[in-house]
Design an enzyme around this catalytic site. Structure first.
Site, PDB file in Angstrom:
ATOM      1  N   CYS A   8       0.808  -1.208   0.028  1.00 51.21           N
ATOM      2  CA  CYS A   8      -0.028  -0.038  -0.003  1.00 51.21           C
ATOM      3  C   CYS A   8       0.793   1.154  -0.126  1.00 51.21           C
ATOM      4  CB  CYS A   8      -1.281  -0.018   1.191  1.00 51.21           C
ATOM      5  SG  CYS A   8      -0.436  -0.035   2.835  1.00 51.21           S
ATOM      6  N   ARG A  14      -3.360  -0.307   5.289  1.00 49.70           N
ATOM      7  CA  ARG A  14      -4.179  -1.391   4.768  1.00 49.70           C
ATOM      8  C   ARG A  14      -3.052  -2.759   4.598  1.00 49.70           C
ATOM      9  NH1 ARG A  14      -5.375   1.991  -0.410  1.00 49.70           N
ATOM     10  NH2 ARG A  14      -3.422   3.009   0.625  1.00 49.70           N
ATOM     11  N   ASP A 124      -8.485   3.906   1.410  1.00 53.87           N
ATOM     12  CA  ASP A 124      -7.359   4.426   2.328  1.00 53.87           C
ATOM     13  C   ASP A 124      -7.952   4.804   3.721  1.00 53.87           C
ATOM     14  OD1 ASP A 124      -4.987   4.685   3.626  1.00 53.87           O
ATOM     15  OD2 ASP A 124      -4.131   5.594   1.947  1.00 53.87           O
TER      16      ASP A 124
HETATM   17  P1  4NP Z   1      -1.830   2.969   4.111  1.00 59.50           P
HETATM   18  O1  4NP Z   1      -2.317   4.505   4.462  1.00 59.50           O
HETATM   19  O2  4NP Z   1      -1.201   3.220   2.469  1.00 59.50           O
HETATM   20  O3  4NP Z   1      -2.964   2.280   3.958  1.00 59.50           O
HETATM   21  O4  4NP Z   1      -0.830   2.709   4.865  1.00 59.50           O
HETATM   22  C1  4NP Z   1      -1.605   5.374   4.540  1.00 59.50           C
HETATM   23  C2  4NP Z   1      -0.538   5.695   5.588  1.00 59.50           C
HETATM   24  C3  4NP Z   1       0.147   6.698   5.596  1.00 59.50           C
HETATM   25  C4  4NP Z   1       0.055   8.007   4.512  1.00 59.50           C
HETATM   26  C5  4NP Z   1      -0.830   7.493   3.477  1.00 59.50           C
HETATM   27  C6  4NP Z   1      -1.758   6.462   3.357  1.00 59.50           C
HETATM   28  N1  4NP Z   1       0.815   9.113   4.599  1.00 59.50           N
HETATM   29  O5  4NP Z   1       0.685   9.967   3.742  1.00 59.50           O
HETATM   30  O6  4NP Z   1       1.847   9.216   5.426  1.00 59.50           O
END
Ligand code: 4NP
Length: 159
Positions: A8, A14, A124
């Protein structure tokens, strides 16, 4: 041994959730030695961190361990190490294709394993805050993926 990598954006919401849930399913079916699971992020921002509080909470509620899971970034050697590379959304898939210079990608979309859902993306929860809905989707998808892995690799059927 079969190796699965979930990818992800941040590797804190996720994909570590998918890693923990698939590991839990494998444990229950006594397939933990046959199938190895890991996760990684496109971004570097959270390297070394534990999953997001929202992911930890929903896993705790469902008595699924995330012990030992910490964020890391995707690396080129992942393509050789893993048999299944699963992107949690279409942007992750495009980013993976852009990172990989060789045109030999074997990336699949996680939502391909969730039946009856129109969207190609696991939304997300870092932005939506809806970890409950994502937990349901990811559980569905992990079950579908495990079914395919068992069929493709002639692993034993559920007891
Ligand atoms: P993930 O969610 O891709 O599901 O882990 C996110 C976690 C952090 C960030 C973006 C998406 N971020 O921009 O820090």
């Amino acid at each position: 041994m079969i190796k699965v990598l979930f990818v992800c954006l941040g590797n804190i919401c996720r994909s570590p959730m998918a890693e923990a849930i698939l590991k839990n399913l494998l444990e229950k079916e006594e397939l933990s030695k046959e199938v190895i699971v890991d996760s990684a992020g496109i971004g570097h921002w959270h390297i070394g961190k534990q999953p997001h509080e929202g992911t930890k909470n929903i896993l705790d509620q469902n008595k699924i361990t995330y012990e030992g899971i910490s964020a890391r970034q995707v690396q080129d050697s992942d393509w050789d190490r893993f048999d299944y590379i699963i992107a949690m959304d279409t942007q992750n898939m495009e980013d993976l294709r852009a990172i990989r210079e060789k045109n030999d990608v074997k990336v699949r979309l996680f939502m391909d394993y969730v039946e009856g859902e129109e969207s190609n993306d696991v939304p997300d929860p870092y932005f939506t805050g809806n970890f409950d809905y994502v937990y349901d989707l990811v559980t569905e998808g992990c079950k579908g993926l495990l079914k395919e892995i068992k069929e493709q690799n002639q692993l034993k059927e559920e007891k």
